[in-house]
Design a protein around this motif. Structure first.
Motif, PDB file in Angstrom:
ATOM      1  N   ARG A 179      -8.904   2.182   5.100  1.00 57.10           N
ATOM      2  CA  ARG A 179      -9.387   0.810   5.297  1.00 57.10           C
ATOM      3  C   ARG A 179      -8.385  -0.196   4.751  1.00 57.10           C
ATOM      4  O   ARG A 179      -8.083  -1.206   5.401  1.00 57.10           O
ATOM      5  CB  ARG A 179     -10.733   0.643   4.594  1.00 57.10           C
ATOM      6  N   TRP A 180      -7.847   0.082   3.570  1.00 58.92           N
ATOM      7  CA  TRP A 180      -6.863  -0.810   2.947  1.00 58.92           C
ATOM      8  C   TRP A 180      -5.609  -0.926   3.798  1.00 58.92           C
ATOM      9  O   TRP A 180      -5.099  -2.027   4.037  1.00 58.92           O
ATOM     10  CB  TRP A 180      -6.542  -0.294   1.556  1.00 58.92           C
ATOM     11  N   CYS A 181      -5.092   0.187   4.274  1.00 55.22           N
ATOM     12  CA  CYS A 181      -3.852   0.166   5.059  1.00 55.22           C
ATOM     13  C   CYS A 181      -4.051  -0.539   6.399  1.00 55.22           C
ATOM     14  O   CYS A 181      -3.175  -1.279   6.852  1.00 55.22           O
ATOM     15  CB  CYS A 181      -3.334   1.588   5.251  1.00 55.22           C
ATOM     16  N   ARG A 182      -5.182  -0.312   7.005  1.00 58.12           N
ATOM     17  CA  ARG A 182      -5.482  -1.024   8.262  1.00 58.12           C
ATOM     18  C   ARG A 182      -5.556  -2.531   8.018  1.00 58.12           C
ATOM     19  O   ARG A 182      -5.027  -3.334   8.802  1.00 58.12           O
ATOM     20  CB  ARG A 182      -6.798  -0.530   8.855  1.00 58.12           C
ATOM     21  N   ALA A 183      -6.225  -2.912   6.946  1.00 57.27           N
ATOM     22  CA  ALA A 183      -6.363  -4.338   6.635  1.00 57.27           C
ATOM     23  C   ALA A 183      -5.010  -4.962   6.323  1.00 57.27           C
ATOM     24  O   ALA A 183      -4.739  -6.121   6.690  1.00 57.27           O
ATOM     25  CB  ALA A 183      -7.315  -4.513   5.454  1.00 57.27           C
ATOM     26  N   LEU A 184      -4.151  -4.204   5.660  1.00 58.81           N
ATOM     27  CA  LEU A 184      -2.822  -4.704   5.327  1.00 58.81           C
ATOM     28  C   LEU A 184      -2.017  -4.965   6.601  1.00 58.81           C
ATOM     29  O   LEU A 184      -1.386  -6.015   6.746  1.00 58.81           O
ATOM     30  CB  LEU A 184      -2.107  -3.686   4.443  1.00 58.81           C
TER      31      LEU A 184
ATOM     32  N   ALA B 209      -3.231  -5.549   9.499  1.00 58.47           N
ATOM     33  CA  ALA B 209      -3.872  -6.661  10.206  1.00 58.47           C
ATOM     34  C   ALA B 209      -3.541  -8.003   9.574  1.00 58.47           C
ATOM     35  O   ALA B 209      -3.615  -9.044  10.246  1.00 58.47           O
ATOM     36  CB  ALA B 209      -5.388  -6.456  10.232  1.00 58.47           C
ATOM     37  N   SER B 210      -3.165  -8.006   8.286  1.00 62.71           N
ATOM     38  CA  SER B 210      -2.824  -9.259   7.603  1.00 62.71           C
ATOM     39  C   SER B 210      -1.491  -9.824   8.070  1.00 62.71           C
ATOM     40  O   SER B 210      -1.236 -11.022   7.945  1.00 62.71           O
ATOM     41  CB  SER B 210      -2.764  -9.031   6.087  1.00 62.71           C
ATOM     42  N   ALA B 211      -0.624  -8.954   8.579  1.00 64.44           N
ATOM     43  CA  ALA B 211       0.704  -9.386   9.009  1.00 64.44           C
ATOM     44  C   ALA B 211       0.635 -10.058  10.378  1.00 64.44           C
ATOM     45  O   ALA B 211      -0.257  -9.791  11.183  1.00 64.44           O
ATOM     46  CB  ALA B 211       1.644  -8.190   9.062  1.00 64.44           C
ATOM     47  N   ARG B 212       1.604 -10.909  10.654  1.00 62.79           N
ATOM     48  CA  ARG B 212       1.675 -11.560  11.969  1.00 62.79           C
ATOM     49  C   ARG B 212       1.937 -10.532  13.063  1.00 62.79           C
ATOM     50  O   ARG B 212       1.430 -10.655  14.177  1.00 62.79           O
ATOM     51  CB  ARG B 212       2.799 -12.607  11.969  1.00 62.79           C
ATOM     52  N   ASP B 213       2.761  -9.553  12.740  1.00 64.12           N
ATOM     53  CA  ASP B 213       3.094  -8.490  13.691  1.00 64.12           C
ATOM     54  C   ASP B 213       3.012  -7.162  12.937  1.00 64.12           C
ATOM     55  O   ASP B 213       4.023  -6.626  12.495  1.00 64.12           O
ATOM     56  CB  ASP B 213       4.498  -8.720  14.253  1.00 64.12           C
ATOM     57  N   GLY B 214       1.785  -6.668  12.764  1.00 62.46           N
ATOM     58  CA  GLY B 214       1.577  -5.465  11.967  1.00 62.46           C
ATOM     59  C   GLY B 214       1.050  -4.311  12.793  1.00 62.46           C
ATOM     60  O   GLY B 214       0.330  -4.500  13.770  1.00 62.46           O
ATOM     61  N   ARG B 215       1.408  -3.107  12.385  1.00 61.44           N
ATOM     62  CA  ARG B 215       0.939  -1.891  13.065  1.00 61.44           C
ATOM     63  C   ARG B 215       0.650  -0.831  12.022  1.00 61.44           C
ATOM     64  O   ARG B 215       1.360  -0.719  11.017  1.00 61.44           O
ATOM     65  CB  ARG B 215       2.016  -1.395  14.040  1.00 61.44           C
ATOM     66  N   PHE B 216      -0.394  -0.047  12.258  1.00 56.41           N
ATOM     67  CA  PHE B 216      -0.815   0.995  11.327  1.00 56.41           C
ATOM     68  C   PHE B 216      -0.711   2.357  12.001  1.00 56.41           C
ATOM     69  O   PHE B 216      -1.147   2.528  13.142  1.00 56.41           O
ATOM     70  CB  PHE B 216      -2.253   0.744  10.875  1.00 56.41           C
ATOM     71  N   VAL B 217      -0.123   3.324  11.268  1.00 55.38           N
ATOM     72  CA  VAL B 217      -0.008   4.693  11.770  1.00 55.38           C
ATOM     73  C   VAL B 217      -0.408   5.642  10.649  1.00 55.38           C
ATOM     74  O   VAL B 217       0.014   5.472   9.500  1.00 55.38           O
ATOM     75  CB  VAL B 217       1.426   5.021  12.239  1.00 55.38           C
ATOM     76  N   GLU B 218      -1.203   6.645  10.987  1.00 54.58           N
ATOM     77  CA  GLU B 218      -1.618   7.654  10.026  1.00 54.58           C
ATOM     78  C   GLU B 218      -0.904   8.967  10.339  1.00 54.58           C
ATOM     79  O   GLU B 218      -0.834   9.379  11.504  1.00 54.58           O
ATOM     80  CB  GLU B 218      -3.134   7.837  10.086  1.00 54.58           C
TER      81      GLU B 218
ATOM     82  N   MET C 227       0.072  -3.825 -10.458  1.00 53.01           N
ATOM     83  CA  MET C 227      -1.349  -4.141 -10.375  1.00 53.01           C
ATOM     84  C   MET C 227      -1.590  -5.615 -10.042  1.00 53.01           C
ATOM     85  O   MET C 227      -2.601  -5.976  -9.451  1.00 53.01           O
ATOM     86  CB  MET C 227      -2.041  -3.784 -11.689  1.00 53.01           C
ATOM     87  N   ALA C 228      -0.653  -6.479 -10.439  1.00 53.24           N
ATOM     88  CA  ALA C 228      -0.848  -7.925 -10.270  1.00 53.24           C
ATOM     89  C   ALA C 228      -0.303  -8.462  -8.949  1.00 53.24           C
ATOM     90  O   ALA C 228      -0.656  -9.583  -8.547  1.00 53.24           O
ATOM     91  CB  ALA C 228      -0.191  -8.667 -11.436  1.00 53.24           C
ATOM     92  N   TYR C 229       0.537  -7.704  -8.273  1.00 51.21           N
ATOM     93  CA  TYR C 229       1.222  -8.236  -7.091  1.00 51.21           C
ATOM     94  C   TYR C 229       0.249  -8.401  -5.924  1.00 51.21           C
ATOM     95  O   TYR C 229      -0.422  -7.445  -5.513  1.00 51.21           O
ATOM     96  CB  TYR C 229       2.361  -7.299  -6.680  1.00 51.21           C
ATOM     97  N   PRO C 230       0.162  -9.599  -5.332  1.00 56.85           N
ATOM     98  CA  PRO C 230      -0.788  -9.869  -4.237  1.00 56.85           C
ATOM     99  C   PRO C 230      -0.229  -9.457  -2.880  1.00 56.85           C
ATOM    100  O   PRO C 230       0.151 -10.298  -2.061  1.00 56.85           O
ATOM    101  CB  PRO C 230      -0.989 -11.382  -4.333  1.00 56.85           C
ATOM    102  N   LEU C 231      -0.182  -8.170  -2.601  1.00 52.57           N
ATOM    103  CA  LEU C 231       0.509  -7.673  -1.415  1.00 52.57           C
ATOM    104  C   LEU C 231      -0.069  -8.242  -0.119  1.00 52.57           C
ATOM    105  O   LEU C 231       0.680  -8.591   0.795  1.00 52.57           O
ATOM    106  CB  LEU C 231       0.462  -6.142  -1.382  1.00 52.57           C
ATOM    107  N   GLU C 232      -1.399  -8.341  -0.018  1.00 53.30           N
ATOM    108  CA  GLU C 232      -1.991  -8.847   1.229  1.00 53.30           C
ATOM    109  C   GLU C 232      -1.485 -10.250   1.551  1.00 53.30           C
ATOM    110  O   GLU C 232      -1.107 -10.551   2.688  1.00 53.30           O
ATOM    111  CB  GLU C 232      -3.518  -8.878   1.140  1.00 53.30           C
ATOM    112  N   GLY C 233      -1.467 -11.120   0.541  1.00 52.95           N
ATOM    113  CA  GLY C 233      -1.006 -12.486   0.763  1.00 52.95           C
ATOM    114  C   GLY C 233       0.463 -12.563   1.096  1.00 52.95           C
ATOM    115  O   GLY C 233       0.890 -13.377   1.932  1.00 52.95           O
ATOM    116  N   ARG C 234       1.261 -11.712   0.475  1.00 50.10           N
ATOM    117  CA  ARG C 234       2.692 -11.730   0.742  1.00 50.10           C
ATOM    118  C   ARG C 234       3.002 -11.173   2.125  1.00 50.10           C
ATOM    119  O   ARG C 234       3.879 -11.676   2.834  1.00 50.10           O
ATOM    120  CB  ARG C 234       3.445 -10.936  -0.331  1.00 50.10           C
ATOM    121  N   VAL C 235       2.275 -10.142   2.538  1.00 45.18           N
ATOM    122  CA  VAL C 235       2.448  -9.573   3.878  1.00 45.18           C
ATOM    123  C   VAL C 235       2.142 -10.621   4.946  1.00 45.18           C
ATOM    124  O   VAL C 235       2.805 -10.674   5.987  1.00 45.18           O
ATOM    125  CB  VAL C 235       1.542  -8.327   4.033  1.00 45.18           C
ATOM    126  N   ALA C 236       1.148 -11.449   4.701  1.00 46.93           N
ATOM    127  CA  ALA C 236       0.762 -12.475   5.679  1.00 46.93           C
ATOM    128  C   ALA C 236       1.881 -13.491   5.913  1.00 46.93           C
ATOM    129  O   ALA C 236       1.890 -14.171   6.944  1.00 46.93           O
ATOM    130  CB  ALA C 236      -0.503 -13.188   5.199  1.00 46.93           C
TER     131      ALA C 236
END
Length: 221
Positions: free
Chosen positions: A177-182, A184-193, A148-157
């Motif tokens: 929405r969360w997965c897309r944003a995650l 997008a937070s990365a320098r080289d990120g891709r989202f697949v559903e 619950m405490a781990y800041p995944l968005e910041g670490r992914v960036a």
């Protein structure tokens, strides 16, 4: 490819995926301390400590340059491993990553998990809940606090490696929405559903998940 389970789980729910991948890639399945019937450490182990252990595993199994694949909380562990040991990790895959910013309380997580259990087939629920029993409530709650405490968005960036975020289209735990944003937070990120899948996409839509993973790197000889 190194497959890392989520909170309370074990490598058992990767069996079909690992079989599908092994004809094309070298696969390492990991059971983390306190999971899969393994002894629980006598001290607290946060995400960073677990990631340091994973980095040792990668070194000892000669897995440098690997693709690390984490499901659920496993996404946190593999992201942190990639940050701690960037020379060992070539790519990162997060399947159903947590914790969705819409579910950042324990009751909200519990409700989402209950909803997911209604969307998974009985065979998957049998593995999930039997693994929870093997893990034990004390170790589960210890890891839940860190999850619950781990800041995944910041670490992914901070990742230097490419990131692939996979989500089952019916997953109530990791929202679109969360997965897309995650991603997008990365320098080289891709989202697949993955159509038709809920949270445990690798067990219910194995071929679709395997196809995405196999497309990441050239086939080994």
């Amino acid at each position: 490819m190194v497959l890392v389970h989520g909170i309370g789980m074990s490598s058992r729910y990767f069996r079909n995926l690992s079989r599908r991948l092994r004809g094309h890639r070298r696969v390492v399945c990991v059971d983390l301390p306190g999971h899969g019937g393994l002894r629980r450490p006598g001290r607290d182990v946060d995400v960073a400590a677990m990631a340091r252990g994973l980095a040792v595993v990668l070194e000892r199994t000669d897995a440098a340059g690997c693709v690390v694949v984490g499901h659920s909380m496993g996404a946190q562990w593999v992201v942190e491993t990639a940050l701690i040991a960037p020379d060992l990790v070539a790519r990162v895959v997060a399947i159903g990553p947590v914790t969705d910013d819409a579910h950042r309380t324990v009751p909200a997580q519990a409700a989402a998990l209950a909803m997911d259990s209604l969307r998974e087939p009985p065979r998957v629920n049998a593995v999930v809940f039997s693994d929870y029993v093997r893990c034990g409530i004390r170790w589960y709650l210890t890891q839940l606090r860190h999850m619950m405490a781990y800041p995944l968005e910041g670490r992914v960036a901070r990742l230097s490696q490419p990131l692939l975020v996979l989500r089952g289209a019916r997953d109530p735990i990791a929202g679109t929405r969360w997965c897309r944003a995650l991603a997008a937070s990365a320098r080289d990120g891709r989202f697949v559903e993955i159509p038709g899948a809920a949270h445990v996409a690798q067990a219910t839509r194995t071929d679709a998940v395997a196809a995405q993973l196999l497309a990441l790197v050239p086939a080994e000889r």
